[in-house]
Write a protein that holds these residues in place. Structure first.
Motif, PDB file in Angstrom:
ATOM      1  N   GLN A 184      61.389  35.456  59.019  1.00 14.96           N
ATOM      2  CA  GLN A 184      59.960  34.966  59.464  1.00 14.96           C
ATOM      3  C   GLN A 184      59.219  34.169  58.355  1.00 14.96           C
ATOM      4  OE1 GLN A 184      59.016  38.959  61.158  1.00 14.96           O
ATOM      5  NE2 GLN A 184      58.334  37.775  62.906  1.00 14.96           N
ATOM      6  N   HIS A 185      59.869  34.162  57.188  1.00 14.53           N
ATOM      7  CA  HIS A 185      58.939  33.480  56.051  1.00 14.53           C
ATOM      8  C   HIS A 185      58.457  31.963  56.457  1.00 14.53           C
ATOM      9  CE1 HIS A 185      60.300  36.499  52.807  1.00 14.53           C
ATOM     10  NE2 HIS A 185      59.547  37.076  53.497  1.00 14.53           N
ATOM     11  N   SER A 186      59.399  31.441  56.918  1.00 12.60           N
ATOM     12  CA  SER A 186      59.386  29.847  57.144  1.00 12.60           C
ATOM     13  C   SER A 186      58.435  29.603  58.461  1.00 12.60           C
ATOM     14  CB  SER A 186      60.627  29.223  57.262  1.00 12.60           C
ATOM     15  OG  SER A 186      61.357  29.672  58.476  1.00 12.60           O
ATOM     16  N   ILE A 187      58.637  30.735  59.483  1.00 16.44           N
ATOM     17  CA  ILE A 187      57.697  30.711  60.516  1.00 16.44           C
ATOM     18  C   ILE A 187      56.059  30.891  60.347  1.00 16.44           C
ATOM     19  CG2 ILE A 187      57.166  31.840  62.658  1.00 16.44           C
ATOM     20  CD1 ILE A 187      60.497  32.244  62.945  1.00 16.44           C
ATOM     21  N   ALA A 188      55.855  31.849  59.489  1.00 19.47           N
ATOM     22  CA  ALA A 188      54.964  32.152  59.011  1.00 19.47           C
ATOM     23  C   ALA A 188      54.035  30.871  58.177  1.00 19.47           C
ATOM     24  CB  ALA A 188      54.608  33.459  58.268  1.00 19.47           C
ATOM     25  N   ARG A 189      54.811  30.144  57.384  1.00 20.01           N
ATOM     26  CA  ARG A 189      54.278  29.314  56.568  1.00 20.01           C
ATOM     27  C   ARG A 189      54.198  28.060  57.625  1.00 20.01           C
ATOM     28  NH1 ARG A 189      58.614  30.386  52.864  1.00 20.01           N
ATOM     29  NH2 ARG A 189      57.918  31.897  51.143  1.00 20.01           N
ATOM     30  N   GLY A 203      44.625  29.503  56.333  1.00 20.79           N
ATOM     31  CA  GLY A 203      45.946  29.333  55.951  1.00 20.79           C
ATOM     32  C   GLY A 203      46.187  30.339  54.677  1.00 20.79           C
ATOM     33  N   TYR A 204      47.472  30.944  54.741  1.00 26.47           N
ATOM     34  CA  TYR A 204      47.753  31.855  53.618  1.00 26.47           C
ATOM     35  C   TYR A 204      48.997  31.394  52.983  1.00 26.47           C
ATOM     36  CZ  TYR A 204      44.154  34.994  55.581  1.00 26.47           C
ATOM     37  OH  TYR A 204      43.118  35.708  55.911  1.00 26.47           O
ATOM     38  N   PHE A 205      48.939  30.552  51.718  1.00 27.61           N
ATOM     39  CA  PHE A 205      50.087  30.196  51.129  1.00 27.61           C
ATOM     40  C   PHE A 205      50.362  31.019  49.626  1.00 27.61           C
ATOM     41  CE2 PHE A 205      47.685  27.014  53.482  1.00 27.61           C
ATOM     42  CZ  PHE A 205      48.558  26.646  54.430  1.00 27.61           C
ATOM     43  N   CYS A 206      50.070  32.223  49.627  1.00 35.69           N
ATOM     44  CA  CYS A 206      50.602  33.162  48.680  1.00 35.69           C
ATOM     45  C   CYS A 206      52.163  33.322  49.029  1.00 35.69           C
ATOM     46  CB  CYS A 206      49.904  34.406  48.779  1.00 35.69           C
ATOM     47  SG  CYS A 206      49.835  35.172  50.269  1.00 35.69           S
ATOM     48  N   PRO A 207      52.792  34.058  47.943  1.00 38.79           N
ATOM     49  CA  PRO A 207      54.188  34.286  48.219  1.00 38.79           C
ATOM     50  C   PRO A 207      54.258  35.291  49.413  1.00 38.79           C
ATOM     51  CG  PRO A 207      53.542  34.491  45.787  1.00 38.79           C
ATOM     52  CD  PRO A 207      52.162  34.187  46.578  1.00 38.79           C
ATOM     53  N   CYS A 208      55.494  35.020  50.137  1.00 38.82           N
ATOM     54  CA  CYS A 208      56.151  35.639  51.408  1.00 38.82           C
ATOM     55  C   CYS A 208      57.387  36.534  50.519  1.00 38.82           C
ATOM     56  CB  CYS A 208      56.362  34.733  52.204  1.00 38.82           C
ATOM     57  SG  CYS A 208      55.197  34.105  53.371  1.00 38.82           S
ATOM     58  N   LEU A 209      57.166  37.823  50.837  1.00 40.94           N
ATOM     59  CA  LEU A 209      58.207  38.877  50.399  1.00 40.94           C
ATOM     60  C   LEU A 209      58.738  39.579  51.274  1.00 40.94           C
ATOM     61  CD1 LEU A 209      56.291  40.392  47.109  1.00 40.94           C
ATOM     62  CD2 LEU A 209      57.783  38.037  47.245  1.00 40.94           C
ATOM     63  N   ASP A 210      60.053  39.971  51.241  1.00 42.39           N
ATOM     64  CA  ASP A 210      60.668  40.874  52.127  1.00 42.39           C
ATOM     65  C   ASP A 210      60.683  42.367  51.499  1.00 42.39           C
ATOM     66  OD1 ASP A 210      62.380  42.497  53.645  1.00 42.39           O
ATOM     67  OD2 ASP A 210      63.318  40.478  54.457  1.00 42.39           O
ATOM     68  N   PRO A 211      59.952  43.168  52.297  1.00 33.76           N
ATOM     69  CA  PRO A 211      60.080  44.609  51.458  1.00 33.76           C
ATOM     70  C   PRO A 211      61.324  45.272  51.265  1.00 33.76           C
ATOM     71  CG  PRO A 211      59.248  44.831  53.780  1.00 33.76           C
ATOM     72  CD  PRO A 211      59.465  43.333  53.639  1.00 33.76           C
ATOM     73  N   LEU A 212      62.232  44.702  51.842  1.00 33.54           N
ATOM     74  CA  LEU A 212      63.567  45.237  51.679  1.00 33.54           C
ATOM     75  C   LEU A 212      64.685  44.453  50.544  1.00 33.54           C
ATOM     76  CD1 LEU A 212      64.650  45.990  55.250  1.00 33.54           C
ATOM     77  CD2 LEU A 212      63.388  47.582  53.738  1.00 33.54           C
ATOM     78  N   TRP A 213      64.026  43.432  49.961  1.00 36.28           N
ATOM     79  CA  TRP A 213      64.434  42.767  48.938  1.00 36.28           C
ATOM     80  C   TRP A 213      64.717  43.551  47.697  1.00 36.28           C
ATOM     81  CZ3 TRP A 213      61.509  37.312  48.577  1.00 36.28           C
ATOM     82  CH2 TRP A 213      62.020  36.293  49.774  1.00 36.28           C
ATOM     83  N   SER A 214      65.566  43.035  46.849  1.00 39.18           N
ATOM     84  CA  SER A 214      65.592  43.940  45.519  1.00 39.18           C
ATOM     85  C   SER A 214      64.607  43.471  44.664  1.00 39.18           C
ATOM     86  CB  SER A 214      67.235  43.439  44.803  1.00 39.18           C
ATOM     87  OG  SER A 214      67.038  42.032  44.599  1.00 39.18           O
ATOM     88  N   ALA A 215      64.567  44.243  43.587  1.00 36.60           N
ATOM     89  CA  ALA A 215      63.762  43.962  42.417  1.00 36.60           C
ATOM     90  C   ALA A 215      63.837  42.289  41.928  1.00 36.60           C
ATOM     91  CB  ALA A 215      63.838  44.752  41.326  1.00 36.60           C
TER      92      ALA A 215
END
Length: 235
Positions: A184-189, A203-215
């Motif tokens: 959903q990152h590109s959809i949100a952007r 408009g929110y152009f800060c980093p989008c992160l997936d909370p299940l991503w690795s460190a």
């Protein structure tokens, strides 16, 4: 970018706090609830208060708060399991500037609890108890206990909670990161770009992160997209 105060080795700490949305009112869906918060630029506390004097009717309203967690950004899975994949992250410096701060966990019937309870009782006995300065502190105090030594079982220190009493108003420049599934990152952007172009909202152009991503994935995204808590607007 992970770590604390420019020390990448301090991985048990974070420069950020995160508020995760849940399914339910007002829109039923955690994603739509997050987008409503972002659209209104406001986090509204729930009906139930938090803290040491939350059940005292004269000051119960003072204890309604917006809640966050300071769990490091790559270790949020335990919050995701209780809430959702959708969250809004702020720098700690911004939350502090808005009257927020970390929760203090004291143990039921401990000397600290007894002393604080004495202060609450004394404040309630004053001629104008609602004006007492103690209520600026009590929303940040939780009393923990277990059934073998307290009349309840309540332990949420694992959330590493921060709170802001009352509403939290912010701008799109105050938001440090957004959490949502990678697909959903590109959809949100694209949506935020449309909202700015059409003057339909912020408009929110800060980093989008997936909370299940690795460190490593989170670190790479923060470095690539430029989330730097030292540069974030704080007021």
């Amino acid at each position: 970018m992970l770590g604390y105060q420019a020390n990448p080795q301090w991985r048990d700490m974070s420069d950020f706090v995160v508020h995760f949305t849940k399914p339910g009112p007002p829109f039923g869906d955690a994603y739509q609830n997050m987008m409503n918060i972002l659209g209104t630029r406001t986090l509204i506390p729930g009906a139930e208060g938090f803290g040491l004097a939350r059940r005292e009717a004269v000051v119960a309203e003072r204890h309604r708060s917006v809640c966050f967690s300071e769990i490091p950004l790559d270790q949020l899975k335990r919050l995701v399991h209780r809430r959702s994949l959708y969250g809004i992250g702020f720098s700690k410096s911004f939350v502090l500037s808005q009257g927020g701060g970390p929760v203090w966990y004291v143990q039921y019937a401990s000397p600290a609890h007894r002393a604080l309870k004495h202060q609450v009782d004394a404040a309630l006995a004053t001629p104008e108890p609602e004006q007492h300065p103690l209520w600026s502190m009590t929303p940040f105090v939780d009393v923990q206990g277990d059934t073998h030594n307290a009349p309840y079982s309540y332990r949420f220190d694992w959330e590493r909670e921060w709170r802001v009493p009352g509403l939290l108003r912010f701008t799109e420049y105050d938001v440090a990161v957004l959490f949502l599934p990678e697909e959903q990152h590109s959809i949100a952007r694209d949506f935020f770009a449309w909202a700015v172009r059409e003057k339909a909202g912020p408009g929110y152009f800060c980093p989008c992160l997936d909370p299940l991503w690795s460190a490593e994935q989170i670190s790479d995204a923060l470095a690539r997209q430029g989330a730097n808590p030292a540069r974030l607007k704080t007021g």
